[in-house]
Design an enzyme around this catalytic site. Structure first.
Site: not given
Length: 701
Positions: A392, A421, A439, A441, A443, A522, A568
């Site tokens: 992000c 991570r 992932q 991912d 936005h 979320k 997100h």
């Protein structure tokens, strides 16, 4: 030396599983226990006296409202949820685990303080299971203390049971210890020790737990209020918010599952702890049913499937990072291709962003403050850089690299970039918990008036993907946590928008208070697999904070500068984790479009091997994962059986007749025979089935 256990004098050597040299630990534990219990009883007298005075001064008739709208009367500071349950039915009182009073969880024997809404919760509720398993963790903690004389650290419930961490200065918990430790738990259960709750002043907490440096650290770091609650359960006294079951006898079935090492606060630089995991139920038959499910799940374990099908492996040279072999890579890339195809339909644009950034980026985004310990960081030319754990902030830089107009919105950026991570080594578990992953991912940057339509599009996106896999799913709205970034007013606005979107979508959803990300509320999505297990993968997060922190803006129709809203979203989530979920859901029998075993060519006799290789080559050139079994030492029936056991979707058998006609004889892994087809017809049909991403291509052929 005698040791007082469950009302009986027992030689300490019968309690300790370690060597005789550890008798000093038993002696120290005995002293701590006696002192701790004596202190607790004194504090309980003070607590009870104070509570009795309060009840005398504030006692009054109160109104108790039940879930069906009925109202019953009670007495403030005297009537308990358990007493109300008895008024309704003995069965409810017996089966209730905990109570929800004015939205907060309560012990069944804790008196109500005023007018209340009361809901009695059984084990079949999420809250009931959490309380039941938390109480079981206390029983395990008591057993660990008695068995090892260690220092108790942390014993929570989890989504699948409970565990307790204990510090042993000069020892470890062995797998061989678990049966005896389980017997000790069952002995504590048999005694039906009540869970006693008292409120203790902070200064008294420090005295009560002075023997345990870990509890002392927790008090100094976490207890900011003048007092906190403490529970006693038989020999154990623990700092705890509760609530708990009424007494240990409510735990009718308990099983200890495994042991491992862990670290204080999950930090490898801190003390190493010993962790024991367990599961428990209010009935023995529930444990038996659970064991059957676990046996089935074990046969579907993605780690076993990955090894048997040669999909992936892990290596100590790169802990938590998966090596995907060719067949595993086929599944991985097929999943990403699926999502990319859906991206194109929905106006997402794929981007590629760097892996390494200055920590200044993460300081700007706020991740450094909240996520620093989970990031891999390192110095570069006297500056600190870090591998990205999410995309992000990079997408914010992309939005901001030039002036933006309202005409460009909504701007939908998708990124399959590699993420890292720093997960603790003890938490790594196959593909479900890794350090390196990708992932789906994405936005979305949009105007406020576009928000409703974009969230609706995200919900439809995930419905399309999950229905393709055959998953059912549930929604929950996770709201403002503590701590959080930004203004409460903006949070309220965002939460209302997500609630409206869920209502409009028409699927049931539930509220999950306080579980939002630190930067915004979320929508969490849990999918249910073939075993009825739930997994969280998809998420839709509304974010007003990052656009502010990165000072993002666009020029509106009236030429004014406006702040975009950021969404997100991910559907697969971690691709690695989704591969694990799908492997277990399908039990290694992959649908054709995902399968690493799409086709195998089987020659009937050696004289047609050349034709079999020709077929193999043409199938390969058509883009399918194809193998050939031309082993002359294996019979045709054995070749077919081996192919079916290996879960090849389609078997193309060729003999003299097929060679002469330029055809193949088609079979499936479930032994259905489709007869003789031209190879062109077969390839066209397989291509159509792959394109449709059907789950039952063998039946539809």
């Amino acid at each position: 030396m005698q040791f007082w256990l469950l009302g009986r004098s027992v030689p300490w050597r019968r309690l300790l599983f370690c060597c005789p040299a550890c008798s000093c630990k038993a002696r120290a534990f005995s002293e701590h226990t006696a002192s701790r219990l004596s202190s607790f009883e004194k504090l309980k007298k003070v607590h009870n006296a104070r509570f009795a005075e309060k009840a005398l001064a504030e006692g009054r008739v109160i109104k108790i409202t039940l879930p069906d709208g009925r109202e019953v009367q009670g007495e403030a500071l005297k009537t308990t949820p358990y007493q109300v349950a008895l008024q309704i039915s003995n069965s409810l009182a017996e089966n209730a685990v905990t109570a929800q009073v004015n939205g907060f969880l309560y012990d069944l024997d804790r008196p109500l303080e005023g007018d209340s809404t009361l809901k009695l919760l059984k084990f079949d509720s999420k809250e009931g299971q959490a309380v039941f398993w938390h109480s079981s963790a206390h029983i395990l903690g008591a057993a660990l203390e008695q068995a090892y004389g260690g220092l108790l650290c942390h014993g929570p419930s989890t989504k699948t049971g409970f565990f307790y961490d204990v510090y042993l200065a000069n020892g470890t918990v062995s797998e061989n210890d678990l049966p005896r430790l389980e017997d000790l738990c069952k002995a504590i259960i048999k005694e039906k020790h009540p869970f006693e709750r008292i409120e203790v002043a902070r200064s008294d907490l420090l005295e009560l737990f002075k023997y345990n440096e870990f509890k002392m650290r927790f008090i100094h770091e976490q207890v900011k209020t003048p007092s906190a609650t403490v529970y006693r359960c038989g020999p154990i006294v623990d700092l705890c918010l509760g609530p708990h079951v009424r007494h240990t006898g409510k735990i009718k079935a308990l099983k200890l599952l495994k042991n491992s090492s862990s670290y204080w606060k999950g930090d490898p630089s801190q003390e190493q702890l010993q962790r024991v995991y367990g599961i428990s139920f209010p009935d023995v038959w529930q444990l038996r049913d659970w064991e059957k499910v676990q046996e089935n799940a074990s046969s579907r374990d993605h780690r076993s499937i990955g090894k048997a099908q040669e999909l992936f492996f892990f290596h100590d040279m790169s802990p938590g990072s998966c090596f995907f072999l060719p067949r595993g890579a086929q599944i991985y890339t097929a999943l990403m291709d699926f999502i990319k195809n859906e991206y194109r339909k929905r106006g997402f644009m794929e981007v590629i962003s760097p892996n390494i950034y200055s920590v200044k980026l993460w300081e700007t985004s706020g991740h450094w403050e909240y996520f620093k310990k989970n990031m891999f960081s390192f110095p570069v030319e006297s500056k600190i850089f870090a591998l990205k754990p999410m995309n992000c902030p990079a997408h914010c830089l992309m939005f901001d690299h030039r002036p933006r107009s309202w005409r460009e919105l909504p701007l939908r950026l998708a990124d399959f970039g590699v993420l890292h991570r720093n997960e603790p080594s003890g938490s790594l578990s196959g593909l479900t918990r890794v350090r390196r992953f990708q992932q789906d991912d994405a936005h979305i940057f949009c105007a406020m008036e576009q928000l409703e339509g974009e969230i609706a599009g995200c919900l439809e996106f995930l419905q399309t993907v999950y229905s393709t896999f055959g998953f059912t799913f549930t929604f929950s709205l996770s709201t403002r946590p503590d701590p959080f970034l930004g203004d409460a007013e903006l949070w309220d606005q965002a939460e209302k928008q997500l609630q409206k979107s869920l209502d409009d979508f028409g699927q049931p959803w539930k509220l999950n208070p306080g579980d939002g990300a630190f930067y915004g509320p979320k929508i969490d999505v849990q999918i249910s697999d073939a075993l009825g297990r739930y997994h969280q993968c998809a998420t839709i997060q509304l974010d007003f904070q990052l656009p502010i922190r990165f000072d993002l803006s666009y020029t509106s129709k009236d030429k004014s500068a406006q702040r975009p809203v950021m969404i997100h979203r991910a559907v697969l989530g971690s691709v690695e984790r989704m591969v694990a979920i799908l492997a277990e859901n399908y039990a290694g029998k992959w649908p054709l479009w995902l399968s690493p075993f799409q086709v195998i060519v089987i020659p009937v006799v050696p004289s047609v091997e050349a034709y079999a290789h020709e077929v193999h080559q043409r199938v390969h050139e058509a883009g399918f994962m194809v193998d050939i079994n031309a082993d002359p030492g294996t019979t045709l029936n054995r070749k077919i059986r081996n192919a079916q056991l290996a879960h090849y979707n389609f078997l193309l058998v060729v003999g003299e007749k097929e060679r002469e006609n330029g055809t193949v004889n088609v079979r499936t892994q479930d032994n259905k025979q489709h007869g003789e087809w031209t190879l062109e017809e077969v390839l066209a049909r397989l291509s159509d089935l792959c394109a449709s991403r059907t789950r039952d291509a063998e039946q539809q052929f």
